[in-house]
Motif scaffolding. Structure first.
Motif, short mmCIF file in Angstrom:
data_model
loop_
_atom_site.label_atom_id
_atom_site.label_comp_id
_atom_site.label_asym_id
_atom_site.label_seq_id
_atom_site.Cartn_x
_atom_site.Cartn_y
_atom_site.Cartn_z
N ILE A 88 -8.10 4.34 -12.28
CA ILE A 88 -8.09 5.80 -12.44
C ILE A 88 -6.72 6.35 -12.04
O ILE A 88 -6.13 5.90 -11.06
CB ILE A 88 -9.20 6.43 -11.56
CG1 ILE A 88 -10.57 5.85 -11.95
CG2 ILE A 88 -9.20 7.94 -11.67
CD1 ILE A 88 -11.68 6.22 -10.99
N GLY A 92 -4.15 2.26 -1.16
CA GLY A 92 -4.32 1.07 -1.97
C GLY A 92 -5.71 0.91 -2.55
O GLY A 92 -5.94 0.06 -3.40
N HIS A 93 -6.66 1.71 -2.07
CA HIS A 93 -8.02 1.67 -2.60
C HIS A 93 -8.22 2.79 -3.63
O HIS A 93 -7.35 3.65 -3.81
CB HIS A 93 -9.03 1.85 -1.46
CG HIS A 93 -9.32 0.58 -0.74
ND1 HIS A 93 -10.14 -0.40 -1.23
CD2 HIS A 93 -8.87 0.11 0.45
CE1 HIS A 93 -10.20 -1.40 -0.37
NE2 HIS A 93 -9.43 -1.13 0.66
N ALA A 94 -9.41 2.78 -4.24
CA ALA A 94 -9.73 3.82 -5.22
C ALA A 94 -10.37 5.05 -4.57
O ALA A 94 -10.84 5.93 -5.28
CB ALA A 94 -10.67 3.25 -6.28
N LEU A 99 -5.11 3.68 -9.49
CA LEU A 99 -5.87 3.03 -8.41
C LEU A 99 -7.33 2.91 -8.87
O LEU A 99 -7.95 3.92 -9.23
CB LEU A 99 -5.80 3.86 -7.13
CG LEU A 99 -4.50 3.78 -6.34
CD1 LEU A 99 -4.47 4.85 -5.25
CD2 LEU A 99 -4.29 2.40 -5.72
N TYR A 104 -9.27 7.72 -3.16
CA TYR A 104 -8.74 9.03 -3.54
C TYR A 104 -9.00 9.34 -5.01
O TYR A 104 -9.46 10.43 -5.37
CB TYR A 104 -7.23 9.09 -3.25
CG TYR A 104 -6.60 10.35 -3.75
CD1 TYR A 104 -6.92 11.58 -3.19
CD2 TYR A 104 -5.70 10.33 -4.82
CE1 TYR A 104 -6.36 12.76 -3.67
CE2 TYR A 104 -5.14 11.50 -5.31
CZ TYR A 104 -5.48 12.71 -4.72
OH TYR A 104 -4.93 13.87 -5.20
N THR A 105 -8.72 8.38 -5.88
CA THR A 105 -8.89 8.65 -7.31
C THR A 105 -10.36 8.84 -7.67
O THR A 105 -10.71 9.68 -8.50
CB THR A 105 -8.26 7.52 -8.15
OG1 THR A 105 -8.81 6.26 -7.74
CG2 THR A 105 -6.76 7.49 -7.99
N ALA A 106 -11.25 8.07 -7.02
CA ALA A 106 -12.68 8.24 -7.30
C ALA A 106 -13.16 9.59 -6.78
O ALA A 106 -14.01 10.25 -7.40
CB ALA A 106 -13.48 7.11 -6.64
N ASN A 150 0.82 -1.21 0.00
CA ASN A 150 0.00 0.00 0.00
C ASN A 150 0.86 1.26 0.00
O ASN A 150 1.86 1.33 0.71
CB ASN A 150 -0.89 0.04 1.25
CG ASN A 150 -2.10 -0.88 1.14
OD1 ASN A 150 -2.38 -1.43 0.08
ND2 ASN A 150 -2.82 -1.05 2.24
N PHE A 175 -16.40 0.22 -6.76
CA PHE A 175 -15.09 -0.40 -6.85
C PHE A 175 -15.01 -1.67 -6.00
O PHE A 175 -13.98 -2.33 -5.95
CB PHE A 175 -14.00 0.59 -6.44
CG PHE A 175 -13.95 1.80 -7.32
CD1 PHE A 175 -13.16 1.80 -8.46
CD2 PHE A 175 -14.70 2.92 -7.03
CE1 PHE A 175 -13.13 2.91 -9.29
CE2 PHE A 175 -14.67 4.04 -7.86
CZ PHE A 175 -13.88 4.03 -8.99
#
Lengths: 375, 375, 375, 375
Positions: free
Chosen positions: C300, D115-117, C297, D119-121, C275, D137
């Motif tokens: 995106i 490691g997840h989306a 991520l 932030y980008t989402a 991570n 996601f």
């Protein structure tokens, strides 16, 4: 660096899913042409037939068309193996454009011609559109379409599918009616004004000549038939044969309307008059008793002949003075379009409509159908 | 020479590139609905306006439509965040279909109704098509389209774009003409037969009532306007606004023709009469002097109002006896379509045409345009 | 249970939605080239930079590549206006193929080369595939890709986006590691074997020379970076940046694997190690503390550099004897591939990977983004 | 009203041309599900087999997965006729999501999980993304993929095509090698950790348990085989089997790399070692002597088993403290992800990889092939 206007790009010159034709070129670019994907491997095009089909579209300097003569000789850049057969790779064809006299392009660029795409292209491409000879909006771009359609017709013929169009009307003068259930395609004349009734044809020629003499132009309607199309082609809702044919036919310059079967006339009829009954015939199994539906029900072919009509507006290039504007000065202007122009685009558009219809039908067969064979 | 049968599959219920609507369902399936991709995140739909728009399409048991009443309540299954805003994920909406009386489907399946897709669907899907209530060919499938169109309209409105349609004709009775350059959309009546001339509307109602009384049906033409569409939208050749609108509008059941601007009438005119000149106006910059081109030149919007017309055939379901066949026995049959049917689909199709136009226009904006905002 | 053969067609040489490149040609066809749709109008390509970029891919007769020399001179057939700017029409570029010695193609056609597409193309196209020089499967088809990528890079540069790749490994010899969060793209050598560690580069050259001397070949890995890509590009699920880049990169001949960020190495790590945390920095706002995610991520972009790696198999054309078969006789055969071949395709593939990455990134920007400008 | 940032829309949840699956839903939306177009009409799904396939993906509360239990009961909303057969219309399936406890979503929304989306989402959808349970996601969206894949497998089986995957490695622990030319798919265990070597499987379980105990997570590699795929499927360049499989597999959350045949290992080999020779066998005609090419040459199937591997990163949700930021306050934060999470997603992803591979292969067959039959 990001601006907030429309994108000044286009991705729109390609048609077809499994028989896919991408047209490139502008009227005065070094070349025009197309790239065809989806040609079955091992097919050897009959180039003589391709050339004679393309000749129907080319201006011949006759009474019906522009005084220009163009010899559109397709040159194949890729897609054939050493035996001259399609090899599975995209086939790229180009036609070299002749040299064009240098012109004062700035003047052309400044005053948009009414009825043409000059103004809208100027807005869309922020003044960078190619205005020489109409650029990418030129009717000349239909030559590659005819090439791709001629190949499609050669691939459709062994399946028993035949595509043929005629001038249905010019300047309001109607050709004789044709039975939509059993159209006699051989009755269409093979001259430069394909009709079934020679007298009506003469009237149309007279109307064209009259308009030309007055520096004006006329429009008309083309009617296209496809016989031998099997039942079951086309898909519900947005994948119907109408959707695909209309989506393609509006790609031909000057088309303003498309209709199937009885088309707009159906809107004035009662259901009892419009519905086509079914009957069992000895030799053909189930058939329709009439073909007001133009061979399509629910977007799907019925096995009856396809019947589609396209309305063409009068050629926008006319010698008469018209009102326009100067884009640079923001002033009103008067414009007379000089040069040699078709007083009526309809006769030369007949093979173009056939070509587009053939492309769409062959694409439908490849997309929805089983592995098909041309031999 | 066709070596196998067609695939018994379809992939055709989706429209749009960046505002993409996939319609699902059959008339008597548990649900109908749609999945919408491309809704901008953070948009909170006004569901009251959606419902009132959808109500224009729903049968209301009145004189114009079927005696059935349907309460089409959209249920949103996905696509909203915890605040009820679109979240960037596909929005799935479904409408639960009411319980339907059990029927002898074998009889329905055996004798195809003239003018319907029964026969062609039978051929395509080899007898597995859903014949209950018209299956996937039912006009009921236009309810999800209206839902998607209602959202598109809410997104277009803040951009100053308005879409409105009217009944242009029914059974040959024409509504009053409207200025295509400056259409008065507020003059269209908001009742269940949207016209501008109340007397012509009464004549249309009478024609519908007469057809209904005789077990027959009538067709008509719908005319749709879109004002406020900026210049420069749409792309050359196959990506033109006409191509996309026509490709979508033919997805509405019963549409047999689509035309833009003067449409088929343009084919009978001379260029000097059809061309729209340009002029400079004090407040609006460059404008066209007339709008025979229906807001589209070369496939690209001119900034003038979009004008498109769709011809609807008369409802094929009629009580009068018609000739058909038994698919199983291979015999000729006579068929009278029982049940409650619209004697004229045109009035209820008006919002459907608006919805499809709004979907296409919003898709064009997202596809070609910059990031747009609804607020 | 498969009732017929596969279609002997392909529709697969096009990539991109709004920056769309269709590659045509075969190794020994009259021409190879591409048609590009989506170039913004008014853009004037810097052809010198295009040529120097393409020269990186062309064989130069040096120690790393084949002894053939090819001067790939792109000729633009359409898409420019009279000022040499893009005009909104598709840009067609072609490269004339040199004359090739006549060969006994029947022999080549009969014995498929291991590791090549000879056998699978023979099956797919039923013996009509073009076998001359590898036909449409030839690495030569990457020249038009480099052309299209060079234009994309010129359009990305003013947005602050830079794409650069290096040889990450050849024959198992690894170049020095690079910081994925702050890659020093200027540290990549600009010679014909782009690495950051000259000594490792020498080892790689030695490995290539050794393989060549033994009539054998070697493979390798290319690592590509894109810096300056804004956060928020790419879409969930099947529209992710990984999906699009991988879907494109596997179009380069000999690619057998594609990975992002730490890629396959991530599979062996713990989450606490893999991570990438976030932190607030004074000047850049929110940034990641490391870039194991390779700038993506959830499909995106995060605003961190994109990092993608492609594994290339060893050149299948080798002089050593290999087992094959005669397709016509159905007998086992031994084959040695004569001629001049790259003992390692990896160095010349570096600009190809850059080009494909640039095409995909520019397409993402046009597809998802607002109207962008290059000036 | 037009803004200049990226569009806050997505059109990316659909895969396949002729077997087309559109996935909808978010983790905590009322429903998740999919709409499938392209199912051949007349097919009666075996729902028991569908359910048991989907059960392999669902969390079961065991040692390998999250403590949550989910009963994923697919409800079919459309697409079947009155006999329970597919009718040619899109099949819509939904799974009702359980009630979820109300949470302080604002807190979740403010601090993105590494490691997840998240932030980008947040960037892409400007804060309107659904953060509940990962939103769109979430790995939960793979349930509809398994449904669509289960149907594809039922349609592939009568053609002799079988798709099966195994855990190739977890936390660096490798399962026993398998012969790529003649893979023994029956040797893969049918428990919740599908491997061929029980002892390696126990080691993997221990590694997962250890990571879980430490509040951490591990990743791994899944290897998927497809046997019985005929030669000749797939197309050159961008339509290759690798392009399509990779473009689809990267749609599974946590996939960071995809490779075919020997994949990245090929990059370290010589051509003489990597090339697969051909030979004539008595019973099977021409076969390859080895399968380093993983059943694909030039993007086209060779008739040998397809072999594809996907690398999964370690589950990003871990209990250990991680560095993150507050989006609202612009401050550094420390985050520990509470709740029940899979310490390793790999075992439950095995059927997902199979499902995606089956969808792609069936789509290739429908797209390129002749009319196929499942009976």
């Amino acid at each position: 660096m990001i601006t907030d206007a429309w994108e000044v790009t286009s991705v729109s010159n390609r048609i077809g899913e499994r028989y896919s034709v991408l047209v490139f070129g502008q009227s005065h670019a070094p070349s025009i042409g197309c790239v065809i994907e989806g040609l079955p491997a091992g097919f050897k095009p009959d180039m003589d037939r391709v050339l004679s089909f393309m000749a129907r579209r080319a201006p011949n300097g006759g009474a019906l068309s522009t005084a220009r003569k163009e010899a559109d000789i397709p040159e194949i850049l890729s897609g054939l193996n050493e035996r001259g057969e399609t090899c599975g790779a995209p086939l790229c064809m180009r036609i070299v454009n002749g040299d064009h006299r240098s012109k004062d392009y700035d003047a052309l660029r400044d005053v948009p011609r009414p009825g043409h795409a000059d103004y809208t292209a100027h807005v869309k491409y922020r003044g960078a559109n190619d205005i020489r000879g109409g650029g990418q909006f030129s009717g000349r771009l239909t030559a590659p379409l005819c090439f791709a359609g001629a190949l499609a017709m050669q691939l459709l013929a062994p399946m028993g599918i035949r595509v043929a169009a005629r001038v249905r009307s010019i300047a309001g003068i109607e050709d004789a009616p044709m039975d939509m259930l059993r159209p006699d395609l051989d009755a269409i004349s093979s001259d430069d004004l394909p009709v079934t009734d020679a007298e009506r044809g003469r009237d149309m020629r007279a109307a064209i000549a009259e308009a030309r003499a007055e520096g004006d132009s006329v429009g008309g309607v083309i009617e296209c038939f496809a016989t031998g199309v099997p039942a079951g082609l086309g898909e519900p809702m947005f994948g119907g044969v109408e959707n695909k044919l209309a989506g393609a036919l509006f790609g031909i310059p000057a088309v303003r309307g498309v209709e199937f079967g009885l088309g707009f006339a159906a809107a004035g009829l009662r259901g009892s008059r419009h519905n086509d009954g079914f009957a069992v015939s000895e030799d053909k199994g189930i058939t329709a008793l009439s073909n007001n539906h133009g061979g399509i029900l629910g977007g799907i072919t019925s096995g009856m002949p396809l019947v589609v009509r396209a309305a063409f507006k009068p050629t926008p290039s006319i010698g008469l003075p018209q009102r326009s504007v100067s884009l640079s000065r923001g002033t009103d202007e008067t414009l007379s379009v000089a040069g040699r122009h078709d007083p009526c685009i309809v006769p030369r558009a007949v093979p173009v409509v056939e070509a587009v219809a053939a492309i769409v039908i062959y694409d439908l067969i490849l997309t929805e159908g089983s592995g098909t064979s041309w031999s």
